[in-house]
Scaffold this motif. Structure first.
Motif, PDB file in Angstrom:
ATOM      1  N   GLU A   1       5.730   2.838  -3.377  1.00 13.82           N
ATOM      2  CA  GLU A   1       4.425   2.213  -3.152  1.00 13.82           C
ATOM      3  C   GLU A   1       3.781   2.738  -1.874  1.00 13.82           C
ATOM      4  N   ALA A   2       4.563   2.778  -0.786  1.00 12.69           N
ATOM      5  CA  ALA A   2       4.015   3.227   0.491  1.00 12.69           C
ATOM      6  C   ALA A   2       3.586   4.679   0.417  1.00 12.69           C
ATOM      7  N   GLU A   3       4.417   5.515  -0.233  1.00 10.61           N
ATOM      8  CA  GLU A   3       4.078   6.937  -0.326  1.00 10.61           C
ATOM      9  C   GLU A   3       2.844   7.143  -1.196  1.00 10.61           C
ATOM     10  N   SER A   4       2.715   6.347  -2.271  1.00 13.16           N
ATOM     11  CA  SER A   4       1.535   6.471  -3.139  1.00 13.16           C
ATOM     12  C   SER A   4       0.262   6.187  -2.357  1.00 13.16           C
ATOM     13  N   ILE A   5       0.294   5.099  -1.590  1.00 12.12           N
ATOM     14  CA  ILE A   5      -0.885   4.745  -0.793  1.00 12.12           C
ATOM     15  C   ILE A   5      -1.176   5.818   0.250  1.00 12.12           C
ATOM     16  N   GLU A   6      -0.133   6.304   0.903  1.00 12.66           N
ATOM     17  CA  GLU A   6      -0.324   7.338   1.929  1.00 12.66           C
ATOM     18  C   GLU A   6      -0.914   8.611   1.312  1.00 12.66           C
ATOM     19  N   GLN A   7      -0.361   9.007   0.143  1.00 10.67           N
ATOM     20  CA  GLN A   7      -0.874  10.219  -0.513  1.00 10.67           C
ATOM     21  C   GLN A   7      -2.344  10.046  -0.890  1.00 10.67           C
ATOM     22  N   PHE A   8      -2.676   8.895  -1.500  1.00 13.44           N
ATOM     23  CA  PHE A   8      -4.065   8.684  -1.909  1.00 13.44           C
ATOM     24  C   PHE A   8      -4.991   8.678  -0.697  1.00 13.44           C
ATOM     25  N   ASN A   9      -4.633   7.896   0.328  1.00 14.40           N
ATOM     26  CA  ASN A   9      -5.521   7.775   1.489  1.00 14.40           C
ATOM     27  C   ASN A   9      -5.713   9.121   2.193  1.00 14.40           C
ATOM     28  N   ASP A  10      -4.625   9.870   2.365  1.00 12.28           N
ATOM     29  CA  ASP A  10      -4.739  11.169   3.040  1.00 12.28           C
ATOM     30  C   ASP A  10      -5.600  12.130   2.238  1.00 12.28           C
ATOM     31  N   HIS A  11      -5.319  12.233   0.934  1.00 16.80           N
ATOM     32  CA  HIS A  11      -6.073  13.190   0.107  1.00 16.80           C
ATOM     33  C   HIS A  11      -7.511  12.732  -0.093  1.00 16.80           C
ATOM     34  N   MET A  12      -7.717  11.411  -0.164  1.00 16.63           N
ATOM     35  CA  MET A  12      -9.083  10.918  -0.319  1.00 16.63           C
ATOM     36  C   MET A  12      -9.906  11.240   0.926  1.00 16.63           C
ATOM     37  N   ASP A  13      -9.308  11.053   2.102  1.00 15.80           N
ATOM     38  CA  ASP A  13     -10.008  11.395   3.346  1.00 15.80           C
ATOM     39  C   ASP A  13     -10.360  12.876   3.366  1.00 15.80           C
ATOM     40  N   ALA A  14      -9.382  13.718   2.972  1.00 16.80           N
ATOM     41  CA  ALA A  14      -9.613  15.164   3.005  1.00 16.80           C
ATOM     42  C   ALA A  14     -10.697  15.568   2.012  1.00 16.80           C
ATOM     43  N   VAL A  15     -10.644  15.007   0.793  1.00 16.44           N
ATOM     44  CA  VAL A  15     -11.621  15.376  -0.235  1.00 16.44           C
ATOM     45  C   VAL A  15     -13.023  14.909   0.150  1.00 16.44           C
ATOM     46  N   LEU A  16     -13.138  13.676   0.648  1.00 20.40           N
ATOM     47  CA  LEU A  16     -14.468  13.199   1.058  1.00 20.40           C
ATOM     48  C   LEU A  16     -15.020  14.033   2.203  1.00 20.40           C
ATOM     49  N   ASP A  17     -14.157  14.464   3.089  1.00 29.87           N
ATOM     50  CA  ASP A  17     -14.597  15.319   4.191  1.00 29.87           C
ATOM     51  C   ASP A  17     -15.130  16.650   3.670  1.00 29.87           C
ATOM     52  N   ILE A  18     -14.479  17.166   2.621  1.00 29.02           N
ATOM     53  CA  ILE A  18     -14.907  18.449   2.049  1.00 29.02           C
ATOM     54  C   ILE A  18     -16.191  18.292   1.237  1.00 29.02           C
ATOM     55  N   LEU A  19     -16.257  17.224   0.417  1.00 32.68           N
ATOM     56  CA  LEU A  19     -17.389  17.083  -0.504  1.00 32.68           C
ATOM     57  C   LEU A  19     -18.637  16.535   0.168  1.00 32.68           C
ATOM     58  N   GLY A  20     -18.495  15.773   1.236  1.00 31.46           N
ATOM     59  CA  GLY A  20     -19.635  15.330   2.027  1.00 31.46           C
ATOM     60  C   GLY A  20     -20.624  14.451   1.299  1.00 31.46           C
ATOM     61  N   TYR A  21     -20.156  13.352   0.697  1.00 32.83           N
ATOM     62  CA  TYR A  21     -21.078  12.399   0.075  1.00 32.83           C
ATOM     63  C   TYR A  21     -21.858  11.651   1.164  1.00 32.83           C
ATOM     64  N   ALA A  22     -23.160  11.504   0.935  1.00 37.93           N
ATOM     65  CA  ALA A  22     -24.005  10.831   1.916  1.00 37.93           C
ATOM     66  C   ALA A  22     -23.603   9.368   2.066  1.00 37.93           C
ATOM     67  N   ASN A  23     -23.497   8.921   3.285  1.00 34.58           N
ATOM     68  CA  ASN A  23     -23.204   7.543   3.728  1.00 34.58           C
ATOM     69  C   ASN A  23     -21.892   6.970   3.172  1.00 34.58           C
ATOM     70  N   LEU A  24     -21.043   7.796   2.557  1.00 35.38           N
ATOM     71  CA  LEU A  24     -19.726   7.347   2.091  1.00 35.38           C
ATOM     72  C   LEU A  24     -18.692   7.773   3.134  1.00 35.38           C
ATOM     73  N   GLU A  25     -18.252   6.791   3.941  1.00 35.47           N
ATOM     74  CA  GLU A  25     -17.361   7.084   5.050  1.00 35.47           C
ATOM     75  C   GLU A  25     -15.898   7.201   4.617  1.00 35.47           C
ATOM     76  N   ARG A  26     -15.480   6.274   3.776  1.00 36.11           N
ATOM     77  CA  ARG A  26     -14.055   6.265   3.443  1.00 36.11           C
ATOM     78  C   ARG A  26     -13.818   5.453   2.170  1.00 36.11           C
ATOM     79  N   ILE A  27     -12.846   5.908   1.384  1.00 33.26           N
ATOM     80  CA  ILE A  27     -12.311   5.131   0.260  1.00 33.26           C
ATOM     81  C   ILE A  27     -10.798   5.095   0.460  1.00 33.26           C
ATOM     82  N   TRP A  28     -10.231   3.881   0.518  1.00 41.82           N
ATOM     83  CA  TRP A  28      -8.802   3.800   0.815  1.00 41.82           C
ATOM     84  C   TRP A  28      -8.164   2.628   0.096  1.00 41.82           C
ATOM     85  N   ILE A  29      -6.841   2.697  -0.034  1.00 41.29           N
ATOM     86  CA  ILE A  29      -6.073   1.654  -0.721  1.00 41.29           C
ATOM     87  C   ILE A  29      -5.247   0.896   0.304  1.00 41.29           C
ATOM     88  N   GLU A  30      -5.239  -0.428   0.154  1.00 42.26           N
ATOM     89  CA  GLU A  30      -4.415  -1.291   0.992  1.00 42.26           C
ATOM     90  C   GLU A  30      -3.392  -2.005   0.109  1.00 42.26           C
TER      91      GLU A  30
END
Length: 645
Positions: free
Chosen positions: A499-528
């Protein structure tokens, strides 16, 4: 199955009568391969052919064919998947790449209907999807088995510790017994020398001496027999006390054990049957819905040629019709908007998802009922075992009490015999024989005491040898306990780690992908990861859940939490793909499945799509992407392209 890390040569696919494909051969090279073309160019059919030969059931036989075949040459090995239609039912055969394609279906075959990819849009249970391939029931069973093994080893180690404490006492007892035996032998030797000296000075007839010696020998034997009988009586009494204590404990345990009426068991059995039948009906409905959804997806894509040929006349203007926004309904033959069919498909997917959720709830209820049924069986088996054990104890008590009565009677007889012998010896005594008779009595007693000491010494020596042999097992047991403890720790933390690794993988890759794709006003998508009270059958329990958060920013730079419902279609698609990628990495799907498949990516604009493909290409050996020509133009020219299928 070839090792994915050693795949360097192209994978060759030969497809016959699958989806909309009559026959084709395609080479896929390691890295990114782009299947480019307009709709109705069999790109989806080819992707499903790849899925089929890899082991997935998400592949269909061509509508007008009775047999289909998919061959894969990869890493020096050949794999085949066959499809055969018999009486309207299609069955699959052959030797596909995977024996079990569950992981691949969830996290590698990311077509439009992929469950992990659609998880965000469908508001699915993210944790359940990630943990589905993990057999949590098996892990719990392994934990229980490890706990039992550890408890058994702990008992043995505790016994060895007790033996270590016992050993010095045993050695001290042996030393004392050896000294007592030696002293008793010296006393006996002195007494025998005294008898010999006295015998030389006594003038007696040979017949009188034989009679005295005979009586003294009988007396010695009777005393030894009496001592053995007393010892046997003590042993029987101790055994009877132990059995009586065990009987009381078992009777108390039996009183505390509730009855397990078979009426309740039969009621549970009927409820289990009812839920199982309902589950089977729902699974059949889900399967039918999936067939309908898949058929309509292929019809929209133009790959279901058998019906398309009937509904659309062959007037030579195929391309214009394919890019039209209308489609002929295969049920009534009228033209309807593609969007209406797409909406209907979305509704069907939602219904299918609802039925899947109901199936999972029913399976949870079934497992709970089976647990209750197993508990009833265990209780009844325990009662039966206790009752059998009590019967055995009663039988043994009867036997031992009977034996004790016999021994006591024997003791009384021996005591009487000894009294008579002593009286006879006394009658034979006179002034001349009094001293020698006393000496013989004393010698007899010394011989008896010496025999008992020697027997005790043998027992203590044997016990010391047994203890020393057992103590040699301590190191091996300690090492085994450490290994079991490590395994137990690993099992108890495995689910948390995933569970912890799944969340870490999603959050890390989501941050990286959003940084690359540059959606306007979308700062972060993450799982808790959160704990929620959920209903499991008829109980309420705490359960881990994955909560998806969306963070946006205003024009002034302030951030606020938004809802998933407000994500654009493009943002949802990207989030779903990253979630599937997290599952792909957490479960190490790349170790067993060298392919990742992508399709239906039109919601993502070309430039972002190109960046996303480049990002995901790092993980699988083969990344196969189906794109429209205008989207494919934005991708790196170095990527392999397939335009004719």
């Amino acid at each position: 199955m070839a090792e994915t890390s050693s795949l360097e040569n192209p994978a060759t696919f030969r497809v016959t009568n699958v989806g909309g494909i009559d026959e084709t051969t395609v080479d896929i090279t390691p890295g990114v391969t782009v299947l480019t073309g307009r709709n109705a160019t069999n790109r989806t059919s080819f992707l499903r052919s790849i899925m089929g030969v890899l082991g997935s059931d998400g592949v269909s036989l061509k509508g007008d064919a009775e047999e289909g075949r998919i061959e894969l040459a990869l890493g020096g090995e050949e794999y085949v998947r066959t499809l055969t239609r018999t009486n309207g039912t299609v069955t699959a055969g052959g030797n596909p790449y995977l024996d079990d394609a569950e992981l691949a279906d969830l996290f590698a075959f990311l077509l439009e209907s992929n469950e992990a990819r659609q998880a965000v849009a469908m508001d699915s249970d993210l944790r359940e999807l990630i943990m589905r391939p993990v057999d949590t029931a098996e892990i719990q069973a392994e934990i229980r088995e490890c706990e039992r093994e550890k408890s058994r080893i702990d008992d043995e180690l505790a016994e060895l510790e007790s033996l270590k404490d016992e050993l010095p006492e045993l050695e001290e007892e042996r030393t004392q017994l050896e000294a007592d035996v030696e002293a008793k032998r010296e006393m006996l030797a002195a007494k025998e020398a005294e008898i010999e000296s006295l015998d030389a000075n006594v003038d007696e007839t040979r017949e009188e001496k034989r009679e005295l010696e005979s009586r003294l020998e009988d007396l010695r034997d009777k005393r030894a027999a009496l001592e053995r009988t007393r010892s046997d009586i003590d042993l029987q009494q101790k055994s009877i006390e132990s059995l009586t204590t065990e009987r009381r404990e078992l009777e108390a345990e039996l009183d505390d054990l509730p009855e397990a009426p078979m009426g309740e068991y039969d009621e549970l059995d009927r409820e289990i049957t009812r839920l199982r039948e309902r589950t089977e009906r729902l699974e059949s409905e889900v399967s039918n819905l999936q067939d309908v959804v898949q058929f309509n997806e292929e019809l929209l894509d133009g790959t279901e040629n058998a019906i398309a040929d009937v509904l659309q006349p062959d007037d030579g203007v195929v391309t214009d019709e394919l890019v039209d926004d209308t489609v002929v309904c295969w049920t009534c033959g009228s033209e309807v908007d593609t969007e209406r069919i797409t909406d209907t498909l979305d509704q069907l997917r939602e219904v299918r998802q609802e039925k899947l959720e109901t199936i999972r709830e029913l399976e949870s209820d079934l497992e709970e009922l089976r647990d209750e049924q197993r508990d009833l069986q265990d209780r009844q088996r325990r009662r039966d075992r206790i009752e059998r054990k009590l019967g055995d104890i009663e039988d043994e008590l009867d036997q031992r009490n009977e034996r004790l009565t016999d021994l006591r009677e024997k003791r009384d007889r021996l005591s009487g015999d000894i009294d008579e012998l002593e009286a006879e010896v006394e009658a034979l005594e006179d002034e001349e024989f009094g001293d020698i008779l006393d000496l013989h009595k004393e010698a007899n007693q010394l011989e008896f005491e010496l025999g008992r000491l020697e027997s005790d010494l043998d027992d203590v020596t044997d016990r010391i040898a047994t203890v020393e042999d057992r103590l040699t097992e301590e190191r091996q047991l300690a090492e085994k306990r450490e290994a079991v403890q490590e395994q137990l720790t690993d099992l108890r933390t495995r689910i948390d780690r995933i569970e912890a690794e799944s969340i870490e993988q999603f959050n890390d890759h989501m941050d990286a992908v959003l940084d690359i794709l540059g959606y306007a006003n979308l700062e972060r998508i993450w799982i808790e990861r959160v704990e929620r009270a959920v209903r499991e059958g008829r109980r309420t329990a705490e359960q881990t859940a994955f909560e998806l958060h969306v963070v946006r920013s205003t024009d002034t730079g302030a951030t606020y939490e938004d809802t998933v419902d407000h994500l654009s279609e493009s943002e949802r698609e990207v989030t779903g793909l990253v979630f599937a990628l997290a599952g792909y990495l957490v479960h190490e799907v790349y170790e067993t499945v060298p392919f990742m498949l992508l399709d239906s990516l039109e919601a993502i604009d070309s430039e972002r799509l190109a960046d996303l493909v480049t990002y995901m290409a790092e993980y699988p050996t083969f990344l196969v992407v189906a794109l429209l020509p205008e989207d494919a133009e934005a991708l790196d020219d170095a990527y392999a392209r397939v335009t004719d299928i």
